[in-house]
Design a protein around this motif. Structure first.
Motif, PDB file in Angstrom:
ATOM      1  N   SER A 756      43.367  38.527  42.428  1.00 20.20           N
ATOM      2  CA  SER A 756      41.980  38.811  42.062  1.00 20.20           C
ATOM      3  C   SER A 756      41.971  40.147  41.319  1.00 20.20           C
ATOM      4  O   SER A 756      42.514  41.137  41.812  1.00 20.20           O
ATOM      5  N   PRO A 757      41.384  40.187  40.102  1.00 22.66           N
ATOM      6  CA  PRO A 757      41.536  41.367  39.248  1.00 22.66           C
ATOM      7  C   PRO A 757      40.792  42.586  39.748  1.00 22.66           C
ATOM      8  O   PRO A 757      39.882  42.506  40.563  1.00 22.66           O
ATOM      9  N   GLY A 758      41.209  43.723  39.184  1.00 23.95           N
ATOM     10  CA  GLY A 758      40.608  45.004  39.527  1.00 23.95           C
ATOM     11  C   GLY A 758      41.643  45.947  40.107  1.00 23.95           C
ATOM     12  O   GLY A 758      42.696  45.521  40.578  1.00 23.95           O
ATOM     13  N   ALA A 797      36.208  45.099  53.324  1.00 25.25           N
ATOM     14  CA  ALA A 797      37.420  45.549  52.644  1.00 25.25           C
ATOM     15  C   ALA A 797      37.135  46.031  51.228  1.00 25.25           C
ATOM     16  O   ALA A 797      36.236  45.529  50.548  1.00 25.25           O
ATOM     17  N   ALA A 798      37.939  47.018  50.783  1.00 27.43           N
ATOM     18  CA  ALA A 798      37.863  47.471  49.391  1.00 27.43           C
ATOM     19  C   ALA A 798      38.871  46.724  48.528  1.00 27.43           C
ATOM     20  O   ALA A 798      38.712  46.618  47.314  1.00 27.43           O
ATOM     21  N   GLY A 799      39.935  46.210  49.154  1.00 28.39           N
ATOM     22  CA  GLY A 799      40.967  45.464  48.454  1.00 28.39           C
ATOM     23  C   GLY A 799      41.840  44.759  49.477  1.00 28.39           C
ATOM     24  O   GLY A 799      41.739  45.022  50.682  1.00 28.39           O
ATOM     25  N   ILE A 800      42.710  43.864  48.991  1.00 28.80           N
ATOM     26  CA  ILE A 800      43.526  43.043  49.886  1.00 28.80           C
ATOM     27  C   ILE A 800      44.982  43.050  49.414  1.00 28.80           C
ATOM     28  O   ILE A 800      45.250  42.894  48.218  1.00 28.80           O
ATOM     29  N   VAL A 801      45.905  43.191  50.380  1.00 27.89           N
ATOM     30  CA  VAL A 801      47.341  43.014  50.120  1.00 27.89           C
ATOM     31  C   VAL A 801      47.857  42.030  51.157  1.00 27.89           C
ATOM     32  O   VAL A 801      47.652  42.225  52.357  1.00 27.89           O
ATOM     33  N   GLY A 819      35.230  39.113  45.254  1.00 23.51           N
ATOM     34  CA  GLY A 819      35.471  40.038  44.151  1.00 23.51           C
ATOM     35  C   GLY A 819      36.337  41.223  44.517  1.00 23.51           C
ATOM     36  O   GLY A 819      36.160  42.319  43.975  1.00 23.51           O
ATOM     37  N   LEU A 820      37.274  41.012  45.435  1.00 26.37           N
ATOM     38  CA  LEU A 820      38.116  42.114  45.901  1.00 26.37           C
ATOM     39  C   LEU A 820      39.448  42.134  45.156  1.00 26.37           C
ATOM     40  O   LEU A 820      40.116  41.094  45.078  1.00 26.37           O
ATOM     41  N   PRO A 821      39.853  43.272  44.596  1.00 28.86           N
ATOM     42  CA  PRO A 821      41.190  43.350  44.008  1.00 28.86           C
ATOM     43  C   PRO A 821      42.225  42.906  45.040  1.00 28.86           C
ATOM     44  O   PRO A 821      42.208  43.388  46.180  1.00 28.86           O
ATOM     45  N   CYS A 822      43.096  41.989  44.653  1.00 32.73           N
ATOM     46  CA  CYS A 822      44.013  41.397  45.634  1.00 32.73           C
ATOM     47  C   CYS A 822      45.371  41.136  45.006  1.00 32.73           C
ATOM     48  O   CYS A 822      45.466  40.607  43.895  1.00 32.73           O
ATOM     49  N   VAL A 823      46.412  41.521  45.746  1.00 30.59           N
ATOM     50  CA  VAL A 823      47.796  41.207  45.375  1.00 30.59           C
ATOM     51  C   VAL A 823      48.423  40.486  46.559  1.00 30.59           C
ATOM     52  O   VAL A 823      48.333  40.939  47.703  1.00 30.59           O
ATOM     53  N   ILE A 838      47.725  56.034  51.719  1.00 34.14           N
ATOM     54  CA  ILE A 838      46.823  55.888  50.584  1.00 34.14           C
ATOM     55  C   ILE A 838      47.549  55.033  49.551  1.00 34.14           C
ATOM     56  O   ILE A 838      48.623  55.389  49.077  1.00 34.14           O
ATOM     57  N   ILE A 839      46.972  53.876  49.240  1.00 33.00           N
ATOM     58  CA  ILE A 839      47.639  52.945  48.330  1.00 33.00           C
ATOM     59  C   ILE A 839      46.730  52.582  47.162  1.00 33.00           C
ATOM     60  O   ILE A 839      45.511  52.759  47.236  1.00 33.00           O
ATOM     61  N   GLU A 840      47.353  52.090  46.104  1.00 36.27           N
ATOM     62  CA  GLU A 840      46.615  51.570  44.954  1.00 36.27           C
ATOM     63  C   GLU A 840      46.961  50.100  44.798  1.00 36.27           C
ATOM     64  O   GLU A 840      48.128  49.719  44.799  1.00 36.27           O
ATOM     65  N   VAL A 841      45.923  49.265  44.680  1.00 31.51           N
ATOM     66  CA  VAL A 841      46.100  47.825  44.521  1.00 31.51           C
ATOM     67  C   VAL A 841      45.629  47.429  43.123  1.00 31.51           C
ATOM     68  O   VAL A 841      44.450  47.604  42.796  1.00 31.51           O
ATOM     69  N   ASP A 842      46.558  46.933  42.330  1.00 32.62           N
ATOM     70  CA  ASP A 842      46.236  46.468  40.978  1.00 32.62           C
ATOM     71  C   ASP A 842      46.265  44.946  40.992  1.00 32.62           C
ATOM     72  O   ASP A 842      47.321  44.313  40.861  1.00 32.62           O
TER      73      ASP A 842
END
Length: 857
Positions: A756-758, A797-801, A819-823, A838-842
């Motif tokens: 999911s993009p972002g 959640a702000a994002g998903i891994v 609509g959550l950035p997801c990898v 602290i992580i960054e999810v692209d």
């Protein structure tokens, strides 16, 4: 009290422990074991009695702190040999050659299958006769070491049975030593032996003083397939006067074992494995060019295949893909009844042949795609399954498929292509054709069918007294009606999407915007659940409810407003059926645990959450695409296609949701039946009904004398054999080998699959299940996999891994809905990333970065 290794009788495990028992057995079997003896648990009876009558012991049982344990340890370490013990020790020592010995523990609880106290008990090397008594007491004391006692506490092993035996063995002056495994612990391959070797005593390897050579041998071919020769600078060497010394090795980069010796050791390891009939871990040494076996113990950490899944060593192998892990996102076994119903449902949806000679095989709680059979009969299906997600695609790209393709086609698959094509056309052909001709009519037909099936479920399944098997079949018939209709909807939706993508193919920014169109969808169960939860949680009267007790009291007394109760009751009616592993009938539902409902609703940040944010993001994407389309004169065409796509694609997960609704209602019926069987003493608890199959329940309803407890015991036995396995692999062959993808990445990047993009930055929160702990606003969820029951967690959640799951797995669908950035497909994410990192999810490029690690602070 004392048994020599070469004794003609073998003492009981509870008297000598697994380590000593193995040394006695291997000596008796003719393996080259250095002479030795074991001081049994009975030898230490007086010591144990004194210890357990002491204040130190009672204080420790009252408060199991490290300080109390240390006092207990000191008392044990100072125990003195009694006259009776001394007489026995002197008598048996006379039978052992040499003047220098090793002294090590052998606990009855150590080295048994299912437990591993590795490295917790003490070993003493190079002990002369005059120092034996002191080191016997030191080895005895190690059973009271805090590490041992804490391991027992964490694994629910009773302190009451604390006991130990001690091995005294002629010390080998090892020139070369090491360990060997009769299967490869790195990939679980049963046909590979892994050997670690270095110079001097093996303690250098065990203690981590040196990095040993690693040799891997193919047992079938009797061939060395891999060698890593390390720089073995230090060794531990035995002194002639007793004791040991660290010193530099003369030729540290020299291969410790010659190729001939490696193959000779592989033969010894294989003989030991054959003797025990299970994978073994051994310690070995060479003295004066002679092999010695120092220890042999079962490997407790491998994944044992069910016997039905095994092929003989050297035969063509089968390859199994875990269907549940791939599609549903969990690896725990399903219940016997749950898997039975699930397998019938899957067959209704795809018609793929079932069983050991088919494509889909349900066995002891697991559901596999037999990929070796797929590769034999269908290149198209092979491509479909092997492209499920990025890691699976990577594995198959490097797989030697000839290792798995049988010479002959199983009888059940002889007419596979014809039978499958005929089945799929009969199921989907009509609705697909209608979807292409008239998408609006197809949509109306699906909604009408859905309403009818919903009504049928809540009348027949809830109120009927028909036999359980009949209710299952009727429920699945309702599900099949939905499946037949959904084909046309998805064809129309994907055709609209394809036309939209073609329309914007020259506009780079459109790719992520089109993904955003499929967010916050109407008629999508996940989106609707999120919206209904947010609505319910936002009522001021609920916001002002401070605790569970207050919530329950107000519900029972109807002290909430009609509006709130209406919203709450609608949530329970429509989504109370959901839960972790919700496809399994044995799984409790959210509606069965009011504390879970209260927790889910309370944890929602009603002012800033995914449900609110995704609505804005979806609208912005739609408006921007309209603007772009307007610039080249196709705005009205885009609006028409976008409406078709959004109106229909939301239903993609609807049949599965309706299956969960049916399963939840069938669960109530099964438990009611289980209560009757329990009342009649046929079961011990109502829940045991989930350990039976559909046909067994049907027989039980007809035959009041059918022995249900025997059936339960038979059915759960295979489950118990693998109960210690936590993470099942996605791909494993019939000789135990697990296949992993090798993913390349730049420094600081953890590669995965874009879902999911972002791009989002935030604090990581590791969750192994959705109820483990709260996920707070702005945190990024890191989990092994997820399913629709995780939706309440996703709201905050702000994002998903995720470690597991491709673009069509349910966790991926939820991420896109919200609509959550997801990898996804991030190998070992829950181990590499820590809580609080602290992580960054692209989510656009499938990259995760750890920006600040807790490990470094």
């Amino acid at each position: 009290m004392i048994t020599l290794f070469n004794s003609k009788t073998t003492p009981e495990l509870r008297q000598v422990g697994g380590k000593a028992k193995a040394l006695i057995e291997t000596t008796q079997a003719g393996f080259p074991v250095p002479e030795g003896m074991v001081l049994s648990v009975a030898y230490f009876e007086e010591w144990l009695s004194d210890i357990k009558a002491s204040s130190e012991w009672s204080n420790f049982l009252t408060e199991s702190t490290k300080a109390n344990c240390d006092k207990l340890f000191v008392k044990a370490e100072n125990m003195a040999i009694t006259e009776k013990q001394q007489i026995q020790l002197t008598k048996h020592l006379a039978h052992l050659p040499g003047q220098i010995f090793s002294v090590r523990s052998s606990s009855p609880e150590e080295d048994m299958e299912g437990t591993s106290f590795a490295g917790m008990y003490e070993t003493y090397l190079g002990i002369t006769k005059d120092k034996l008594e002191k080191h016997i007491a030191k080895a005895f004391a190690s059973c009271f070491d805090y590490r041992v006692m804490e391991y027992k506490r964490l694994n629910n092993i009773s302190f009451d049975h604390t006991a130990i035996a001690i091995i005294i063995q002629r010390q080998i002056q090892s020139e070369i030593s090491g360990v060997a495994f009769s299967l490869n612990p790195l990939n679980n391959a049963y046909d590979e032996v892994v050997i670690n070797a270095s110079f001097g005593l093996g303690e250098a390897i065990v203690s981590g003083l040196v990095t040993p050579d690693i040799y891997i041998v193919d047992k079938v071919l009797n061939k060395i397939i891999e060698k890593k020769v390390a720089k073995k600078e230090l060794g531990i060497w035995l002194l002639d006067t007793g004791g040991t010394k660290e010193k530099n090795n003369a030729n540290p980069t020299e291969q410790a074992l010659s190729d001939t010796q490696i193959l000779s050791l592989e033969q010894l390891v294989s003989r030991i494995e054959k003797h025990y009939g299970k994978p073994m871990d051994i310690e070995w040494a060479i003295e004066d060019e002679k092999w010695y076996l120092l220890q042999a113990r079962p490997i407790t950490t491998h994944i044992p295949l069910f016997p039905e899944m095994l092929t003989k060593s050297g035969d063509t192998k089968d390859l199994y893909m875990d269907f549940i892990l791939a599609t549903q996102g969990f690896s725990e076994p399903m219940s016997n009844l749950g898997l039975d119903i699930w397998a019938k449902m899957v067959y209704m949806g795809n018609g793929l042949p079932r069983g050991k000679d088919g494509i889909l095989w349900s066995i002891h709680g697991r559901h596999y795609i037999i990929m070796s059979h797929v590769m034999k009969v269908s290149a198209a299906l092979t491509k479909t399954f092997s492209s499920h997600d990025a890691p699976t695609k990577e594995i198959f790209a490097h797989l030697n498929k000839h290792d798995f393709i049988q010479k002959s086609t199983p009888k059940k698959l002889k007419w596979f292509l014809w039978e499958t094509t005929k089945f799929m056309f009969s199921l989907y052909g009509s609705s697909t054709f209608k979807g292409l001709l008239n998408s609006k009519s197809t949509l109306l037909n699906y909604k009408k069918t859905s309403d009818e099936v919903w009504k049928y479920f809540h009348e027949e399944l809830e109120q009927s007294n028909k036999p359980f098997e009949t209710l299952v079949n009727e429920a699945l018939s309702g599900f099949k009606r939905l499946v037949k209709e959904i084909g046309g909807l998805l064809v129309a939706a994907n055709l609209a999407k394809w036309k939209i993508e073609r329309m914007f193919k020259k506009h780079n920014e459109a790719s992520d915007l089109i993904v955003s169109l499929a967010m916050n969808l109407p008629d999508n169960p996940v989106s609707e659940m999120g919206r209904l939860m947010l609505k319910t949680a936002s009522f001021p009267e609920f916001v002002n409810t401070n605790n569970l007790e207050d919530f329950e009291n107000k519900l029972n007394a109807h002290k909430y407003s009609d509006e709130f109760l209406s919203s709450y009751n609608e949530y329970i009616k429509r989504f109370g059926c959901r839960g972790v592993k919700e496809i399994d009938i044995a799984t409790p539902r959210i509606s069965e645990d009011i504390s879970q409902i209260f927790s889910y609703l309370k944890e929602i940040d009603i002012n800033n959450n995914a449900t609110l944010n995704v609505k804005k993001r979806s609208e912005e994407a739609y408006n921007r695409l309209c603007e772009i389309a307007r610039s080249f004169g196709k705005e009205q065409k885009f609006i028409r296609l976008a409406n078709t796509y959004r109106d229909m694609i939301g239903f993609r997960d609807h049949p599965k949701y309706m299956y969960v609704v049916a399963i939840s209602l069938l669960r109530k019926k099964a438990l009611k039946l289980g209560e009757e069987f329990t009342l009649n003493k046929r079961l011990q608890t109502p829940e045991q009904i989930f350990n039976l199959s559909i046909s067994e329940i049907s027989l039980a309803e007809k035959d009041p004398y059918l022995d249900l407890l025997s059936l339960v015991e038979k059915n759960i036995a295979p489950y118990n054999a693998v109960k210690n396995v936590k993470d099942w692999p996605r791909l494993i062959d019939s000789r135990g080998k697990i296949y992993h993808a090798i993913r390349n990445s730049k420094d600081g990047e953890i590669p995965g699959e874009p879902i999911s993009p972002g791009v989002i930055k935030g604090k990581a929160k590791i969750l192994m299940n959705p109820q483990e702990k709260p996920l707070h606003k702005g945190e990024i969820l890191v989990c092994r996999a997820s399913e629709p029951s995780w939706a309440p967690v996703f709201i905050n959640a702000a994002g998903i891994v995720m470690e597991v799951g491709g673009p069509l797995q349910h966790g991926a669908i939820i991420a896109r809905e919200y609509g959550l950035p997801c990898v996804s497909s991030v190998y070992n994410a829950t181990k590499i990333i820590n809580d609080g990192d602290i992580i960054e999810v692209d989510g656009s490029n499938g990259i995760v970065k750890v920006l600040e690690s807790r490990r470094n602070t």
